[in-house]
Design an enzyme around this catalytic site. Structure first.
Site, PDB file in Angstrom:
ATOM      1  N   HIS A 123       0.831  -1.202   0.000  1.00 36.07           N
ATOM      2  CA  HIS A 123       0.000   0.000   0.000  1.00 36.07           C
ATOM      3  C   HIS A 123       0.869   1.258   0.000  1.00 36.07           C
ATOM      4  O   HIS A 123       0.619   2.199  -0.757  1.00 36.07           O
ATOM      5  CB  HIS A 123      -0.923   0.011   1.219  1.00 36.07           C
ATOM      6  CG  HIS A 123      -2.135  -0.848   1.065  1.00 36.07           C
ATOM      7  ND1 HIS A 123      -2.071  -2.217   0.935  1.00 36.07           N
ATOM      8  CD2 HIS A 123      -3.473  -0.537   1.035  1.00 36.07           C
ATOM      9  CE1 HIS A 123      -3.294  -2.716   0.826  1.00 36.07           C
ATOM     10  NE2 HIS A 123      -4.157  -1.725   0.875  1.00 36.07           N
ATOM     11  N   HIS A 151       1.210  -3.976   9.281  1.00 41.33           N
ATOM     12  CA  HIS A 151       2.611  -3.689   8.960  1.00 41.33           C
ATOM     13  C   HIS A 151       3.339  -3.136  10.174  1.00 41.33           C
ATOM     14  O   HIS A 151       2.741  -2.457  11.019  1.00 41.33           O
ATOM     15  CB  HIS A 151       2.725  -2.663   7.826  1.00 41.33           C
ATOM     16  CG  HIS A 151       2.446  -3.229   6.469  1.00 41.33           C
ATOM     17  ND1 HIS A 151       3.247  -4.176   5.872  1.00 41.33           N
ATOM     18  CD2 HIS A 151       1.454  -2.969   5.583  1.00 41.33           C
ATOM     19  CE1 HIS A 151       2.756  -4.479   4.680  1.00 41.33           C
ATOM     20  NE2 HIS A 151       1.665  -3.770   4.486  1.00 41.33           N
TER      21      HIS A 151
END
Length: 358
Positions: A118, A177
């Protein structure tokens, strides 16, 4: 290994801090995570930019596809864990007192975590958009225009970094993440985008070149996967971990697996090549109507509206290979619609209207 565990444990502390103290911003952070979704490139950013500037739109697809391909290779090389499963399996916490990280419907990504796809996709595409916008102002020569260019430069790059930081924080907040993974993703994306600033050949690529590029990307990735599998290294090691530790099995989506992203991107690149080298594109986007603002506005509106209909097309997931084939076709259809089908329909409609008026 000790240093990586320390980096991960510090990352967990940051995630806990964000989830505890930024709870009021949960909706905004979830929204920013969607903003950074690479799929928005094909359904929102590309339709807008291609109709306004075909050079920028073409570059955007190439940057997105090559950037995501590098992201896949890096993930397979770096073997990065994701926080939501790492805290459950690490041995560094005493007495099995692993930290509790909250999960969300968009937490359970199934691929490896480093670098963040992303963050990488968002930074490379927004880099293309910002540099494209600034290319218009850099041509201004008089003194007042130079000052305006500097102000525009400061404003656009500030927007760029605000978006990237927001996307990074959102990905860390949802525990998908670690902080170092999103930072690595941002700078990797910028490097890929900057490389394409000096690659003008993509603007004149033939359909054969698009097909050759697609085949190279697919064969290299598949060959890399099979080669390591022969060495008893499973590059899909992260999928079982995601399924095991995801709080809700319904949050596991085949669309987040490594090969799903590869197929989706190869489809988009093939669709772009097919569209740009089609007669419909030459007739509509290279004709006299292409210079009209009304033509471009109609193309933008029609493209965005048509692409939203693709969201209602649900690909069956019960057969993995069928999913990949249909995903490729759907992804190819999106840029083909933007580049050729919609402009040709708008061109035909305008020509019919002009004939009736005459």
């Amino acid at each position: 290994s000790i240093r990586m565990d320390l980096l991960h444990s510090n990352g967990v502390l940051i995630i806990q801090h964000l989830q505890r103290d930024y709870r009021a911003y949960q909706d905004f952070l979830n929204f920013m995570s969607h903003v950074g979704d690479p799929r928005n490139i094909f359904s929102i950013y590309f339709p807008l930019w291609f109709q306004l500037n075909q050079v920028v739109g073409t570059k955007m697809i190439w940057v997105a596809v090559i950037g995501d391909w590098f992201n896949l290779i890096f993930k397979w090389i770096l073997f990065g864990h994701r926080p939501y499963w790492w805290v459950q399996e690490t041995m560094i916490y005493p007495n099995q007192s692993s930290p509790c990280l909250e999960q969300f419907p968009i937490t359970c990504e199934t691929g490896p975590g480093s670098p963040s796809g992303h963050a990488m996709g968002s930074s490379c595409v927004w880099y293309v958009m910002v540099t494209a916008a600034l290319s218009y102002t850099v041509r201004w020569k008089d003194k007042s225009a130079v000052t305006l260019h500097r102000l525009t430069w400061s404003f656009l790059w500030s927007i760029f970094w605000i978006i990237q930081i927001s996307v990074c924080i959102s990905r860390v907040f949802i525990a998908t993440h670690f902080p170092h993974q999103v930072v690595l993703g941002v700078f990797a994306g910028i490097l890929v985008a900057e490389a394409f600033e000096h690659t003008p050949a993509i603007q004149t690529a033939s359909l054969r070149m698009y097909i050759k590029t697609n085949l190279f990307l697919f064969i290299f990735a598949l060959g890399f996967y099979l080669s390591l599998k022969l060495l008893d290294i499973d590059l899909l090691w992260s999928v079982p971990k995601a399924k095991k530790w995801c709080a809700n099995p319904d949050w596991i989506n085949i669309d987040t697996t490594p090969f799903a992203g590869l197929v989706r991107n190869l489809g988009a690149l093939f669709g772009l090549g097919l569209g740009i080298n089609s007669e419909m594109f030459i007739t509509s986007c290279k004709g006299k109507n292409s210079c009209k603002i009304s033509f471009r506005i109609l193309c933008v509106a029609a493209s965005l509206a048509t692409l939203q209909l693709y969201n209602f097309v649900k690909i069956p997931t019960h057969t993995e290979y069928l999913f990949y084939i249909l995903s490729f076709c759907k992804s190819a259809a999106m840029p083909l619609t933007v580049v050729a089908l919609v402009p040709y329909c708008v061109h035909s409609l305008m020509r019919t209207t002009e004939k009736k008026l005459n």
